[in-house]
Write an enzyme that holds these catalytic residues in place. Sequence first.
Site, PDB file in Angstrom:
ATOM      1  N   ARG A 235      60.990  70.191  95.244  1.00  0.00           N
ATOM      2  CA  ARG A 235      59.785  70.565  95.552  1.00  0.00           C
ATOM      3  C   ARG A 235      59.439  71.955  94.652  1.00  0.00           C
ATOM      4  O   ARG A 235      60.419  72.618  94.233  1.00  0.00           O
ATOM      5  CB  ARG A 235      59.684  71.215  96.936  1.00  0.00           C
ATOM      6  CG  ARG A 235      59.256  70.088  97.843  1.00  0.00           C
ATOM      7  CD  ARG A 235      57.847  69.203  97.632  1.00  0.00           C
ATOM      8  NE  ARG A 235      57.703  68.226  98.401  1.00  0.00           N
ATOM      9  CZ  ARG A 235      57.887  66.932  98.206  1.00  0.00           C
ATOM     10  NH1 ARG A 235      58.606  66.652  97.222  1.00  0.00           N
ATOM     11  NH2 ARG A 235      57.739  65.996  99.104  1.00  0.00           N
ATOM     12  N   HIS A 283      55.097  64.807  89.087  1.00  0.00           N
ATOM     13  CA  HIS A 283      55.631  64.195  90.604  1.00  0.00           C
ATOM     14  C   HIS A 283      55.662  62.645  90.703  1.00  0.00           C
ATOM     15  O   HIS A 283      55.182  62.174  91.602  1.00  0.00           O
ATOM     16  CB  HIS A 283      54.710  64.917  91.822  1.00  0.00           C
ATOM     17  CG  HIS A 283      55.176  64.650  93.045  1.00  0.00           C
ATOM     18  ND1 HIS A 283      54.949  65.947  93.711  1.00  0.00           N
ATOM     19  CD2 HIS A 283      56.154  64.031  93.633  1.00  0.00           C
ATOM     20  CE1 HIS A 283      55.629  65.768  94.897  1.00  0.00           C
ATOM     21  NE2 HIS A 283      56.176  64.751  94.911  1.00  0.00           N
TER      22      HIS A 283
HETATM   23  P1  NDP Z   1      67.813  65.382 102.883  1.00  0.00           P
HETATM   24  O1  NDP Z   1      67.258  66.087 104.137  1.00  0.00           O
HETATM   25  O2  NDP Z   1      68.515  64.068 103.041  1.00  0.00           O
HETATM   26  O3  NDP Z   1      68.704  66.395 102.437  1.00  0.00           O
HETATM   27  C1  NDP Z   1      68.504  67.618 102.167  1.00  0.00           C
HETATM   28  C2  NDP Z   1      69.815  68.260 101.558  1.00  0.00           C
HETATM   29  O4  NDP Z   1      69.305  69.911 101.351  1.00  0.00           O
HETATM   30  C3  NDP Z   1      70.701  68.575 102.626  1.00  0.00           C
HETATM   31  O5  NDP Z   1      71.916  68.449 101.809  1.00  0.00           O
HETATM   32  C4  NDP Z   1      70.764  69.635 102.933  1.00  0.00           C
HETATM   33  O6  NDP Z   1      71.693  70.502 103.665  1.00  0.00           O
HETATM   34  C5  NDP Z   1      70.032  70.587 101.759  1.00  0.00           C
HETATM   35  N1  NDP Z   1      69.532  72.056 102.190  1.00  0.00           N
HETATM   36  C6  NDP Z   1      68.462  72.129 102.922  1.00  0.00           C
HETATM   37  N2  NDP Z   1      68.154  73.513 103.189  1.00  0.00           N
HETATM   38  C7  NDP Z   1      68.959  74.230 102.367  1.00  0.00           C
HETATM   39  C8  NDP Z   1      69.196  75.498 102.379  1.00  0.00           C
HETATM   40  N3  NDP Z   1      68.678  76.058 102.884  1.00  0.00           N
HETATM   41  N4  NDP Z   1      70.456  75.888 101.645  1.00  0.00           N
HETATM   42  C9  NDP Z   1      71.212  74.939 101.117  1.00  0.00           C
HETATM   43  N5  NDP Z   1      71.059  73.373 101.074  1.00  0.00           N
HETATM   44  C10 NDP Z   1      70.016  73.127 101.990  1.00  0.00           C
HETATM   45  O7  NDP Z   1      66.552  65.229 102.004  1.00  0.00           O
HETATM   46  P2  NDP Z   1      66.588  64.083 100.789  1.00  0.00           P
HETATM   47  O8  NDP Z   1      67.519  64.158 100.164  1.00  0.00           O
HETATM   48  O9  NDP Z   1      65.965  62.685 101.278  1.00  0.00           O
HETATM   49  O10 NDP Z   1      65.179  64.610 100.071  1.00  0.00           O
HETATM   50  C11 NDP Z   1      65.231  65.785  99.276  1.00  0.00           C
HETATM   51  C12 NDP Z   1      63.991  66.190  98.797  1.00  0.00           C
HETATM   52  O11 NDP Z   1      63.491  65.799  97.663  1.00  0.00           O
HETATM   53  C13 NDP Z   1      62.836  66.220  99.897  1.00  0.00           C
HETATM   54  O12 NDP Z   1      62.726  66.895 100.973  1.00  0.00           O
HETATM   55  C14 NDP Z   1      61.524  66.069  98.789  1.00  0.00           C
HETATM   56  O13 NDP Z   1      61.034  67.398  98.769  1.00  0.00           O
HETATM   57  C15 NDP Z   1      62.238  65.618  97.487  1.00  0.00           C
HETATM   58  N6  NDP Z   1      61.544  64.564  96.894  1.00  0.00           N
HETATM   59  C16 NDP Z   1      60.898  64.312  95.710  1.00  0.00           C
HETATM   60  C17 NDP Z   1      60.388  63.324  95.431  1.00  0.00           C
HETATM   61  C18 NDP Z   1      59.765  63.167  94.078  1.00  0.00           C
HETATM   62  O14 NDP Z   1      59.149  62.309  93.713  1.00  0.00           O
HETATM   63  N7  NDP Z   1      59.597  64.296  93.354  1.00  0.00           N
HETATM   64  C19 NDP Z   1      60.501  61.968  96.274  1.00  0.00           C
HETATM   65  C20 NDP Z   1      61.260  62.186  97.421  1.00  0.00           C
HETATM   66  C21 NDP Z   1      61.735  63.262  97.689  1.00  0.00           C
HETATM   67  P3  NDP Z   1      72.830  69.992 104.842  1.00  0.00           P
HETATM   68  O15 NDP Z   1      73.336  68.495 104.228  1.00  0.00           O
HETATM   69  O16 NDP Z   1      73.790  70.859 104.896  1.00  0.00           O
HETATM   70  O17 NDP Z   1      71.590  69.497 105.829  1.00  0.00           O
HETATM   71  C1  OXD Z   2      58.362  62.393  98.791  1.00  0.00           C
HETATM   72  C2  OXD Z   2      57.657  62.678  97.481  1.00  0.00           C
HETATM   73  O1  OXD Z   2      58.612  63.252  99.440  1.00  0.00           O
HETATM   74  O2  OXD Z   2      57.268  61.741  96.699  1.00  0.00           O
HETATM   75  O3  OXD Z   2      58.566  61.320  99.036  1.00  0.00           O
HETATM   76  O4  OXD Z   2      57.802  63.739  96.974  1.00  0.00           O
END
Ligand code: NDP
Ligand code: OXD
Length: 320
Positions: A235, A283
């Site tokens: 993000r 994005h």
């Molecule tokens: P998940 O919820 O599966 O994974 C999130 C990861 O981030 C976990 O490993 C979590 O740790 C870690 N995390 C969260 N907060 C912290 C913190 N404060 N410190 C350290 N690690 C942290 O999410 P996804 O992998 O499915 O997606 C990740 C992000 O990708 C989405 O939230 C979205 O914002 C973005 N996204 C962007 C897209 C695009 O087109 N650009 C498309 C889809 C998603 P833990 O494992 O310990 O819980």
């Molecule tokens: C998502 C994105 O969160 O597209 O899936 O950003």
Amino acid sequence: MAEKSPVVIDLKFGRASVTDALRNAFVGRDVVDMALPENAGRDLSGIPYAVVWKPDPQLFARARDLKVIFSGGAGVDHILSAYELPDLPVVRFVDRSLTDRMSEWVVLQALAHLRRVPAYAVQQRARVWHEIDPQPEARDVTVGIMGLGVLGQDAARKLKVMGFNVIGWSRTAKTIDGIETFDAAGLDAFLGRTDILVGLLPLTPDTRGIYDARLFARLRQGGALGKPVFINAGRGGSQVEADVVAALEKGVLGGASLDVFGREPLSPESPLWGMENVIVTPHAAAASDVRALFAHAEEQIERFESGMSLQHVVDRKAGY
Ligand code: NDP
Ligand code: OXD
């Protein structure tokens, strides 16, 4: 009158993809599509399910009988941070196609910087025939992934297949075959080993502004690429854009690939557009496939109605 409970959708996606996907979705249910003018003032009471992406702020007050909210994307910051949400389960979108496309984008960007694509693009425009030296291999470069969730873990495995040395950092400790991992307390050690930093974190109060000057200064300098590279598809709110620009200008960063921005669309005035070592995408790393989204919501609704637990429910306290 449909025999199954209705669904309201409010999806700020391309209209054609939503209309197309609706043709075969939610069979036996009434679907109230908030994009249609005739639904603008409609009574939304009695509707238990909402599938949303950046919905109208009034939706949750109007649909007062909701039981489950489905996010139209993997991220949920678009609703958790922007609305007074009722205390209901929020299910995020976890999908094979989305995950594959995100990993494609991440691997593409890592390879682009490894193989000097931005520099060769400049040379091509100037009709310059010059081979850039040295040519490190993927195995000489360590990619550090911040966020080892669904997307981070899949990207890690695919980067590894390309030969990169891959390490990862997440809030809680992880064990992933062939990948060295660090938990929250290991951030310094993780950054000090990282040549290409990949951001796949959700946006939460803890991750807002995490990619800042202080963090970039802790990345490894003098690795096989010379200077570290920053790749972010998590993000935009997690990056301090002025710090990204300054780090690129000062040579703290050697390049960047950015898919997400604090304010989208990225302003035409942003210096990032014109920087030769920066790749900007709108994005678009992994847009939701709307047919897959509706199939996922249907599957979860079936589970819910047959008394099984919902999957991919967001931890509202953690914010993801
Ligand atoms: P998940 O919820 O599966 O994974 C999130 C990861 O981030 C976990 O490993 C979590 O740790 C870690 N995390 C969260 N907060 C912290 C913190 N404060 N410190 C350290 N690690 C942290 O999410 P996804 O992998 O499915 O997606 C990740 C992000 O990708 C989405 O939230 C979205 O914002 C973005 N996204 C962007 C897209 C695009 O087109 N650009 C498309 C889809 C998603 P833990 O494992 O310990 O819980
Ligand atoms: C998502 C994105 O969160 O597209 O899936 O950003």
